[in-house]
Scaffold this motif. Sequence first.
Motif, PDB file in Angstrom:
ATOM      1  N   ILE A  19      58.586  69.552 -17.316  1.00 28.68           N
ATOM      2  CA  ILE A  19      58.882  68.216 -17.840  1.00 28.68           C
ATOM      3  C   ILE A  19      58.337  68.103 -19.262  1.00 28.68           C
ATOM      4  CG2 ILE A  19      58.346  65.758 -17.583  1.00 28.68           C
ATOM      5  CD1 ILE A  19      60.295  66.487 -15.538  1.00 28.68           C
ATOM      6  N   LEU A  22      60.586  69.829 -21.747  1.00 27.95           N
ATOM      7  CA  LEU A  22      61.754  68.989 -21.988  1.00 27.95           C
ATOM      8  C   LEU A  22      61.380  67.839 -22.938  1.00 27.95           C
ATOM      9  CD1 LEU A  22      64.691  68.793 -20.995  1.00 27.95           C
ATOM     10  CD2 LEU A  22      63.894  67.406 -19.091  1.00 27.95           C
ATOM     11  N   PHE A  89      66.364  67.857 -12.421  1.00 27.20           N
ATOM     12  CA  PHE A  89      66.379  66.744 -11.467  1.00 27.20           C
ATOM     13  C   PHE A  89      66.782  67.250 -10.072  1.00 27.20           C
ATOM     14  CE2 PHE A  89      68.776  62.961  -9.750  1.00 27.20           C
ATOM     15  CZ  PHE A  89      67.691  62.118  -9.629  1.00 27.20           C
ATOM     16  N   MET A  92      63.925  68.795  -8.541  1.00 28.81           N
ATOM     17  CA  MET A  92      62.908  67.821  -8.149  1.00 28.81           C
ATOM     18  C   MET A  92      63.333  67.039  -6.915  1.00 28.81           C
ATOM     19  SD  MET A  92      61.874  66.218 -11.820  1.00 28.81           S
ATOM     20  CE  MET A  92      60.408  65.316 -11.344  1.00 28.81           C
ATOM     21  N   ARG A 152      53.974  64.390 -12.854  1.00 28.85           N
ATOM     22  CA  ARG A 152      55.217  63.987 -13.542  1.00 28.85           C
ATOM     23  C   ARG A 152      56.307  63.605 -12.542  1.00 28.85           C
ATOM     24  NH1 ARG A 152      51.640  65.137 -16.549  1.00 28.85           N
ATOM     25  NH2 ARG A 152      51.731  66.435 -18.419  1.00 28.85           N
ATOM     26  N   THR A 153      55.922  62.935 -11.484  1.00 31.16           N
ATOM     27  CA  THR A 153      56.955  62.533 -10.549  1.00 31.16           C
ATOM     28  C   THR A 153      56.643  61.172  -9.955  1.00 31.16           C
ATOM     29  OG1 THR A 153      58.314  63.275  -8.698  1.00 31.16           O
ATOM     30  CG2 THR A 153      55.971  63.699  -8.533  1.00 31.16           C
ATOM     31  N   LYS A 154      57.684  60.502  -9.518  1.00 31.89           N
ATOM     32  CA  LYS A 154      57.531  59.225  -8.807  1.00 31.89           C
ATOM     33  C   LYS A 154      58.799  58.947  -8.026  1.00 31.89           C
ATOM     34  CE  LYS A 154      57.121  56.244 -12.328  1.00 31.89           C
ATOM     35  NZ  LYS A 154      57.469  56.941 -13.562  1.00 31.89           N
ATOM     36  N   ARG A 155      58.695  58.015  -7.081  1.00 31.13           N
ATOM     37  CA  ARG A 155      59.879  57.631  -6.318  1.00 31.13           C
ATOM     38  C   ARG A 155      59.664  56.210  -5.811  1.00 31.13           C
ATOM     39  NH1 ARG A 155      64.783  60.046  -5.923  1.00 31.13           N
ATOM     40  NH2 ARG A 155      63.614  61.969  -6.046  1.00 31.13           N
ATOM     41  N   ASP A 156      60.746  55.426  -5.812  1.00 32.99           N
ATOM     42  CA  ASP A 156      60.641  54.074  -5.266  1.00 32.99           C
ATOM     43  C   ASP A 156      60.429  54.127  -3.762  1.00 32.99           C
ATOM     44  OD1 ASP A 156      61.143  53.336  -7.821  1.00 32.99           O
ATOM     45  OD2 ASP A 156      62.979  52.211  -7.418  1.00 32.99           O
ATOM     46  N   ALA A 180      54.274  51.879  -9.264  1.00 30.49           N
ATOM     47  CA  ALA A 180      54.967  51.683 -10.534  1.00 30.49           C
ATOM     48  C   ALA A 180      56.023  50.586 -10.477  1.00 30.49           C
ATOM     49  CB  ALA A 180      55.613  52.989 -10.983  1.00 30.49           C
TER      50      ALA A 180
ATOM     51  N   PHE B 313      67.478  55.653 -11.255  1.00 32.36           N
ATOM     52  CA  PHE B 313      67.322  57.067 -10.901  1.00 32.36           C
ATOM     53  C   PHE B 313      66.219  57.289  -9.856  1.00 32.36           C
ATOM     54  CE2 PHE B 313      68.980  58.399 -15.353  1.00 32.36           C
ATOM     55  CZ  PHE B 313      70.285  58.303 -14.911  1.00 32.36           C
ATOM     56  N   THR B 314      65.213  56.420  -9.819  1.00 37.05           N
ATOM     57  CA  THR B 314      64.112  56.661  -8.869  1.00 37.05           C
ATOM     58  C   THR B 314      64.279  55.891  -7.564  1.00 37.05           C
ATOM     59  OG1 THR B 314      62.738  54.849  -9.669  1.00 37.05           O
ATOM     60  CG2 THR B 314      62.474  56.963 -10.774  1.00 37.05           C
ATOM     61  N   MET B 383      63.484  63.646 -16.912  1.00 33.98           N
ATOM     62  CA  MET B 383      62.500  63.001 -17.794  1.00 33.98           C
ATOM     63  C   MET B 383      62.279  61.554 -17.356  1.00 33.98           C
ATOM     64  SD  MET B 383      61.018  64.120 -20.582  1.00 33.98           S
ATOM     65  CE  MET B 383      59.542  63.361 -20.049  1.00 33.98           C
ATOM     66  N   ASP B 384      63.355  60.904 -16.952  1.00 32.04           N
ATOM     67  CA  ASP B 384      63.249  59.493 -16.557  1.00 32.04           C
ATOM     68  C   ASP B 384      62.339  59.317 -15.345  1.00 32.04           C
ATOM     69  OD1 ASP B 384      64.184  56.636 -16.667  1.00 32.04           O
ATOM     70  OD2 ASP B 384      64.817  57.151 -14.647  1.00 32.04           O
ATOM     71  N   ILE B 385      62.319  60.330 -14.468  1.00 41.24           N
ATOM     72  CA  ILE B 385      61.488  60.204 -13.262  1.00 41.24           C
ATOM     73  C   ILE B 385      60.032  59.960 -13.675  1.00 41.24           C
ATOM     74  CG2 ILE B 385      60.691  61.397 -11.182  1.00 41.24           C
ATOM     75  CD1 ILE B 385      63.667  60.579 -11.189  1.00 41.24           C
ATOM     76  N   HIS B 386      59.570  60.686 -14.682  1.00 39.05           N
ATOM     77  CA  HIS B 386      58.187  60.481 -15.135  1.00 39.05           C
ATOM     78  C   HIS B 386      58.035  59.177 -15.916  1.00 39.05           C
ATOM     79  CE1 HIS B 386      54.188  61.180 -16.566  1.00 39.05           C
ATOM     80  NE2 HIS B 386      54.563  61.373 -17.818  1.00 39.05           N
ATOM     81  N   LEU B 387      59.044  58.832 -16.720  1.00 40.07           N
ATOM     82  CA  LEU B 387      58.877  57.696 -17.641  1.00 40.07           C
ATOM     83  C   LEU B 387      59.270  56.353 -17.042  1.00 40.07           C
ATOM     84  CD1 LEU B 387      60.260  59.373 -20.873  1.00 40.07           C
ATOM     85  CD2 LEU B 387      57.875  58.998 -20.240  1.00 40.07           C
ATOM     86  N   HIS B 388      60.053  56.365 -15.994  1.00 39.25           N
ATOM     87  CA  HIS B 388      60.561  55.124 -15.415  1.00 39.25           C
ATOM     88  C   HIS B 388      59.421  54.181 -15.042  1.00 39.25           C
ATOM     89  CE1 HIS B 388      63.514  52.638 -13.403  1.00 39.25           C
ATOM     90  NE2 HIS B 388      62.687  52.520 -12.387  1.00 39.25           N
ATOM     91  N   ASP B 389      59.614  52.888 -15.351  1.00 38.71           N
ATOM     92  CA  ASP B 389      58.621  51.859 -15.022  1.00 38.71           C
ATOM     93  C   ASP B 389      57.263  52.073 -15.687  1.00 38.71           C
ATOM     94  OD1 ASP B 389      59.935  49.875 -13.615  1.00 38.71           O
ATOM     95  OD2 ASP B 389      59.790  50.916 -11.708  1.00 38.71           O
ATOM     96  N   THR B 390      57.241  52.809 -16.801  1.00 42.26           N
ATOM     97  CA  THR B 390      55.999  52.917 -17.565  1.00 42.26           C
ATOM     98  C   THR B 390      56.163  52.156 -18.884  1.00 42.26           C
ATOM     99  OG1 THR B 390      56.638  54.837 -18.853  1.00 42.26           O
ATOM    100  CG2 THR B 390      55.661  55.265 -16.683  1.00 42.26           C
ATOM    101  N   PHE B 392      56.565  53.427 -21.604  1.00 41.97           N
ATOM    102  CA  PHE B 392      57.578  54.073 -22.441  1.00 41.97           C
ATOM    103  C   PHE B 392      58.856  53.242 -22.419  1.00 41.97           C
ATOM    104  CE2 PHE B 392      60.750  57.090 -23.786  1.00 41.97           C
ATOM    105  CZ  PHE B 392      60.082  57.930 -24.659  1.00 41.97           C
TER     106      PHE B 392
END
Lengths: 312, 551
Positions: A19, A22, A89, A92, A152-156, A180, B313-314, B383-390, B392
């Motif tokens: 990540i 990138l 993605f 991941m 470097r990861t998250k999920r709803d 988040a 995306f998340t 990239m959005d997975i890390h940055l989403h809801d931050t 940024f």
Amino acid sequence: MSKDFSLHPELASTFALQIDLLYFLLVAISVFFTVAIVAVIIFFVIKYRRKSDDERPKPIHGSLPLELAWSIIPFFICMGVFTLGADMFFRMYRAPADALNVYVVGKQWMWKVQHPEGKREINELHVPINTPIRLTMTSEDVIHAFSIPAFRTKRDVVPGRYNTMWFEATKVGEYDLFCAEYCGTQHSTMIGRVVVMEEQDYQNWLGGGAAGESMVEAGMRHFEQLGCATCHKSQSGGRGPTLTGVYGEPVQLASGEVVVADEAYIRESILRPTSSIVNGYQPIMPTFQGQISEETLLQLITYIKSLSEAAK
Amino acid sequence: MTTTETPASPASAGHGEVNYLNHEYGIKSWLLTLDHKRIGILYLITTTMFFALGGLFAGLIRLELMTPEGDLFQADTYNKLFTMHGVAMIFFFLIPSVPAVLGNFVLPLMIGAKDVAFPRLNLLSWYCYITGGTLASFAIVAGGVDTGWTFYTPYSSTYSTGFVSVALMGVFINGFSSILTGVNFLTTVHKMRAPGMTWFRLPLFIWAHYATSLMMILGTPVVAITLLLVALENMFGLGIFNPELGGDPILMQHLFWFYSHPAVYIMIVPGFGVISEVIACFSRKAIFGYSFVAFSSLAIALLGFLVWGHHMFTTGQSIYAGMVFSFITFFIAVPTAVKIFNWTATMYRGSIDLKSPLMYALGFIGLFLIGGLTGTFLSTLAMDIHLHDTYFVVSHFHYVMVGGMVMAYLSGLHFWWPKMMGRMYNEAWAMTGAVLIFLGFNLTFFPQFVLGYLGMPRRYHVYPEEFQILHVASTGGATVLGLGYMVLFVCLVWSLFKGAKAGPNPWTAKGLEWEIESPPTPHNFHETPIVTSEPYAYEEEDVLLADKGSH
């Protein structure tokens, strides 16, 4: 948990470095275009500044080759970045088959974690290093998001459905865990830590404390107590379909539809049994909506999964 | 650029004396006016009030974030502050600002019309805005709303305790203001262009408003329905989005972003129109690649409806849906880049006069570039997975909306201010304001990109202490930014009383609006103008209809 100021978060999972690469690529592209365009503008403003009020510069109405060039070049750059991002993605998204399962339930405002062996924790997640971990997550109330910046990861984490995420930690230590997705008053205190341990330490940690029943055992206990076993017998012939060997297989519904019996399907069948009747059975099962907790549901599902694993 | 058919009419005698501001007096003459120019001024006053309110909330948020602990406000108060900041700024300032203030004022002038096609609907749109704004303000005073401006379910429909339904109704009614403005502009552009004003002679400001109006008409009903459904679920427990009642909370996000993504283009595309006018005027050059700039607005308007899923995306939506949304989002980068390159090329071999409107426009290009490029970070799936809801995302959004849109609005406001008010502001003070806003803005929001990459989630009342130094920098920047807005406000208000008379065309600009008096007469043109040349014909001699009409 590092308390020092830094411009860059820790790298602690197999995703982190990729990540970051990138990210640096995108930063480089952005800096290039920003500096180039701003420099050109400043140059024009100085070079072509108005020297007299009578100036009537000759009009230039456009240039097709230029228009094409500055459409096509950005397009290809974008497609390159898109491909890199989409490929990453996909990786991941799909957990390796041998990943260790851990179950997470979010609620206002805490994280509740269950390990299959029965160990439970709140606002903490202990995991072994160098092992793929697959989190199956749901929420008791509103939408939350499970975020680990160092990985470097998250999920709803969405009520009414199971979302999964996976990661493989590469560095022993303690890392920030954040919620988040805005979830109400105490959203910013719905935080915790992820503890990455050596395999042996993890096994010691799992075995320590009050050794309770495993999730499968707990699921079996609920299965008996809630009376599921009365109809869903281990052989066919009960009033409900047998659950042995069902998980992960296609199921023919009375509506004619064929669905795969995954976690979401089993959950739906327990909470709203009449919504997806298996072909050949009567809609006689009572609903368990509002009567069992998300944790109990996860234990039941783990138990029903284990029936299929045993059958294989 | 134009010629008039008939000789001067006697009605226009007393040249420069009777204008739309002084031909009638009294509060009634304003509140019941059908004049597009007066309605524009009504919008100017009311949107400025909401901007001040939203700005006050922003200032309080930045003050709280000076320290990691939640020591200034309770958590609930903080949550209400950021919600009301978003609601006030987005629904009651950004969406109406350029179209309803500048568009209302200059769109009919630019195409040689006496007014918009439906003057009564135009007034009604302002009343919808005011009613919606009053309801939203009532929600603030009565106890506040803490859902975030996105109103995500099931939090907003089931769990939040604030005055959600009242605020939702406010935004709902305000939506009609957008729809009516959109209908009015589309009809006006189709039916009321002066003879000779062909589609490709339209100033790019008009093209941008045409594209915006399409989006307003197609998108706003969807958000109106969505917000109504949330309000119904909130009030009557209808099971639409709440999973306990068999609903789907993600459905709300789909519906919400189906409008709200185009809505960011509703906010920014009119700004593109302003930038085209200002750059052409202060470079004395025709816009480079006119048709590319015009059609890129339409392309953005259409593609804007196909990218809503990039906010999700998340959420666990299908990875294939994610791919499609990411792909189309990157596609939008192309028309956006085309605009930036064409504006830059317009300045090549121009005669550039760095006045305050151009200063704002160049500030727009720089900040919008950063906003757009950081948008590609967020459209890159992994990239959005890390940055989403931050932070940024917070920073990216503000670079586009404040760095982009507000700068464009201020550019246009400075550009047409002499036309609207008939007076010049003090150029040195206007420049000071522009520079302070540019510097303050960057100092406020650049640190937030770093915060976001470090993982600082948005909407946090308290935060880990390692983030403090960047928050302090951001608050410092916000102070400079606030000071810049004060300077700008005082400078413009001052000009109303002490400014020199502007005359019809202080910038020697091209376009029909510059050929009539400043401020314009109630009916804009003494004679119907006839357009005989291309837009931005800066190489041609200056023509003044106003002089021809009254001498």
